[in-house]
Design a protein around this motif. Sequence first.
Motif, PDB file in Angstrom:
ATOM      1  N   TRP A  68      -1.422   5.886   9.509  1.00 44.85           N
ATOM      2  CA  TRP A  68      -0.297   6.344   8.992  1.00 44.85           C
ATOM      3  C   TRP A  68      -1.075   7.068   7.786  1.00 44.85           C
ATOM      4  O   TRP A  68      -0.955   8.622   7.720  1.00 44.85           O
ATOM      5  CB  TRP A  68       0.714   5.356   7.844  1.00 44.85           C
ATOM      6  CG  TRP A  68       1.335   6.243   7.428  1.00 44.85           C
ATOM      7  CD1 TRP A  68       0.624   6.901   5.452  1.00 44.85           C
ATOM      8  CD2 TRP A  68       2.518   6.824   7.804  1.00 44.85           C
ATOM      9  NE1 TRP A  68       2.177   7.302   5.134  1.00 44.85           N
ATOM     10  CE2 TRP A  68       3.123   7.620   6.058  1.00 44.85           C
ATOM     11  CE3 TRP A  68       3.270   6.898   8.722  1.00 44.85           C
ATOM     12  CZ2 TRP A  68       4.314   8.242   6.715  1.00 44.85           C
ATOM     13  CZ3 TRP A  68       4.965   7.881   8.603  1.00 44.85           C
ATOM     14  CH2 TRP A  68       5.129   8.364   6.664  1.00 44.85           C
ATOM     15  N   ARG A  69      -2.166   7.224   7.024  1.00 48.89           N
ATOM     16  CA  ARG A  69      -2.932   8.149   5.766  1.00 48.89           C
ATOM     17  C   ARG A  69      -3.802   8.683   6.887  1.00 48.89           C
ATOM     18  O   ARG A  69      -3.301   9.682   6.205  1.00 48.89           O
ATOM     19  CB  ARG A  69      -3.481   6.790   4.879  1.00 48.89           C
ATOM     20  CG  ARG A  69      -2.858   6.048   3.778  1.00 48.89           C
ATOM     21  CD  ARG A  69      -3.833   4.955   3.413  1.00 48.89           C
ATOM     22  NE  ARG A  69      -3.510   4.597   1.842  1.00 48.89           N
ATOM     23  CZ  ARG A  69      -3.169   3.765   0.983  1.00 48.89           C
ATOM     24  NH1 ARG A  69      -4.350   3.187   1.461  1.00 48.89           N
ATOM     25  NH2 ARG A  69      -2.447   3.822   0.303  1.00 48.89           N
ATOM     26  N   ARG A  70      -4.026   8.334   7.712  1.00 51.64           N
ATOM     27  CA  ARG A  70      -5.335   9.500   8.430  1.00 51.64           C
ATOM     28  C   ARG A  70      -4.179  10.210   9.258  1.00 51.64           C
ATOM     29  O   ARG A  70      -4.288  11.463   9.020  1.00 51.64           O
ATOM     30  CB  ARG A  70      -6.182   8.599   8.893  1.00 51.64           C
ATOM     31  CG  ARG A  70      -7.163   7.971   8.498  1.00 51.64           C
ATOM     32  CD  ARG A  70      -8.400   7.431   9.238  1.00 51.64           C
ATOM     33  NE  ARG A  70      -9.464   7.396   8.603  1.00 51.64           N
ATOM     34  CZ  ARG A  70     -10.316   7.957   7.741  1.00 51.64           C
ATOM     35  NH1 ARG A  70     -10.479   9.310   8.448  1.00 51.64           N
ATOM     36  NH2 ARG A  70     -11.360   6.967   6.856  1.00 51.64           N
TER      37      ARG A  70
ATOM     38  N   TYR B  35       0.853  -1.159  -0.261  1.00 51.19           N
ATOM     39  CA  TYR B  35      -0.311  -0.020   0.128  1.00 51.19           C
ATOM     40  C   TYR B  35       0.717   1.213  -0.132  1.00 51.19           C
ATOM     41  O   TYR B  35       0.232   2.265  -0.648  1.00 51.19           O
ATOM     42  CB  TYR B  35      -0.881  -0.103   1.405  1.00 51.19           C
ATOM     43  CG  TYR B  35      -1.941  -1.028   0.972  1.00 51.19           C
ATOM     44  CD1 TYR B  35      -2.714  -0.855   0.412  1.00 51.19           C
ATOM     45  CD2 TYR B  35      -1.927  -1.971   2.014  1.00 51.19           C
ATOM     46  CE1 TYR B  35      -4.209  -1.768   0.496  1.00 51.19           C
ATOM     47  CE2 TYR B  35      -2.915  -3.163   1.968  1.00 51.19           C
ATOM     48  CZ  TYR B  35      -3.922  -2.755   0.776  1.00 51.19           C
ATOM     49  OH  TYR B  35      -5.217  -3.987   1.137  1.00 51.19           O
ATOM     50  N   LEU B  36       1.639   1.267   0.687  1.00 47.98           N
ATOM     51  CA  LEU B  36       3.076   2.558   0.844  1.00 47.98           C
ATOM     52  C   LEU B  36       3.868   2.880  -0.196  1.00 47.98           C
ATOM     53  O   LEU B  36       4.805   3.463   0.360  1.00 47.98           O
ATOM     54  CB  LEU B  36       2.942   2.646   1.928  1.00 47.98           C
ATOM     55  CG  LEU B  36       1.391   2.443   3.046  1.00 47.98           C
ATOM     56  CD1 LEU B  36       2.352   3.222   4.670  1.00 47.98           C
ATOM     57  CD2 LEU B  36       0.861   4.003   2.556  1.00 47.98           C
TER      58      LEU B  36
ATOM     59  N   ASN C 192      -0.331  11.257   9.130  1.00 49.53           N
ATOM     60  CA  ASN C 192      -0.122  11.242   8.505  1.00 49.53           C
ATOM     61  C   ASN C 192      -0.523  12.754   7.841  1.00 49.53           C
ATOM     62  O   ASN C 192      -0.164  13.709   7.314  1.00 49.53           O
ATOM     63  CB  ASN C 192       0.964  10.627   7.607  1.00 49.53           C
ATOM     64  CG  ASN C 192       1.805  11.367   6.521  1.00 49.53           C
ATOM     65  OD1 ASN C 192       3.011  11.764   7.420  1.00 49.53           O
ATOM     66  ND2 ASN C 192       2.421  11.534   5.545  1.00 49.53           N
ATOM     67  N   SER C 193      -1.589  12.242   6.807  1.00 50.58           N
ATOM     68  CA  SER C 193      -2.388  13.602   6.278  1.00 50.58           C
ATOM     69  C   SER C 193      -2.967  14.431   6.832  1.00 50.58           C
ATOM     70  O   SER C 193      -2.696  15.842   5.971  1.00 50.58           O
ATOM     71  CB  SER C 193      -3.336  12.642   5.653  1.00 50.58           C
ATOM     72  OG  SER C 193      -4.303  12.221   6.390  1.00 50.58           O
TER      73      SER C 193
END
Length: 257
Positions: free
Chosen positions: A249-251, A97-98, A253-254
């Motif tokens: 991470w996505r939530r 995914y990353l 970090n954004s």
Amino acid sequence: MRLRAATIYADAWAAWRRDWNALTAVAGAFVLLPQLALLLLVPAWPDTSGLTSTDPADPAFRAWTETFGAWLGAYGVWYVVALAALVFGQFAIVATYLAGARVTVGEALGAALRLAPRFVLAWTIWTLPLALLSPLLLWLPFLIMPAIALIGARMLLVGPAILAARPIGAVGAIGRSFRLTRGHTLVLAGVMLSILLAQFLAAMPFLALDQWVTRYAPNPVARVMVDAVTSGTSALATIATALVQVVAWRRLNSSSS
């Protein structure tokens, strides 16, 4: 941003429904098969049911210690290999995914392999607190899972940082994870603890059944089936943990950008 457990579960479930075939392929190769090999081919460690004391002067405890030392010397390396495969498998799932936009599973595995030394170094550093706490936890075993969950929650984003925030070193990834998870420790620890408990509760009946089959009704086919289910619970827990890492991470970090 306030992170909610329900949001993490929902996002992870959506990712599972969309990508279950790739997720199970990676977890099957790096988690299920090594764990199954351990259960089938490596003898269990020496039985502790006859021990009544941990006093070094106790002859029974000394005999068990000697037996355990011999077992560790003969089979301990295989447990290390299986653990390394599990850790890499989880890292590789996160990489799908990353590691980059629209990477294939093969490309994700390649990226995970290239960055594995950096991740192992970071993983070694952040597990030191658990090693230092282990003597205390041996006396307070009911704290083992919460301690793992709390420390794991703060370090949950080390792998994602190494993959998604390149170039970043092991210490930098630990610092990034520590900063991003600040204020969300209890939520993330609760989610991690729920995965650990679910795996434990799912695996326990089959581990007990494996012991019963081995002792009272030896049957290689039945044992393979039982141990495959037990290993499957470990693979599913690994997938769940990796998806939680990706979602968090996505939530987080954004929201910090």
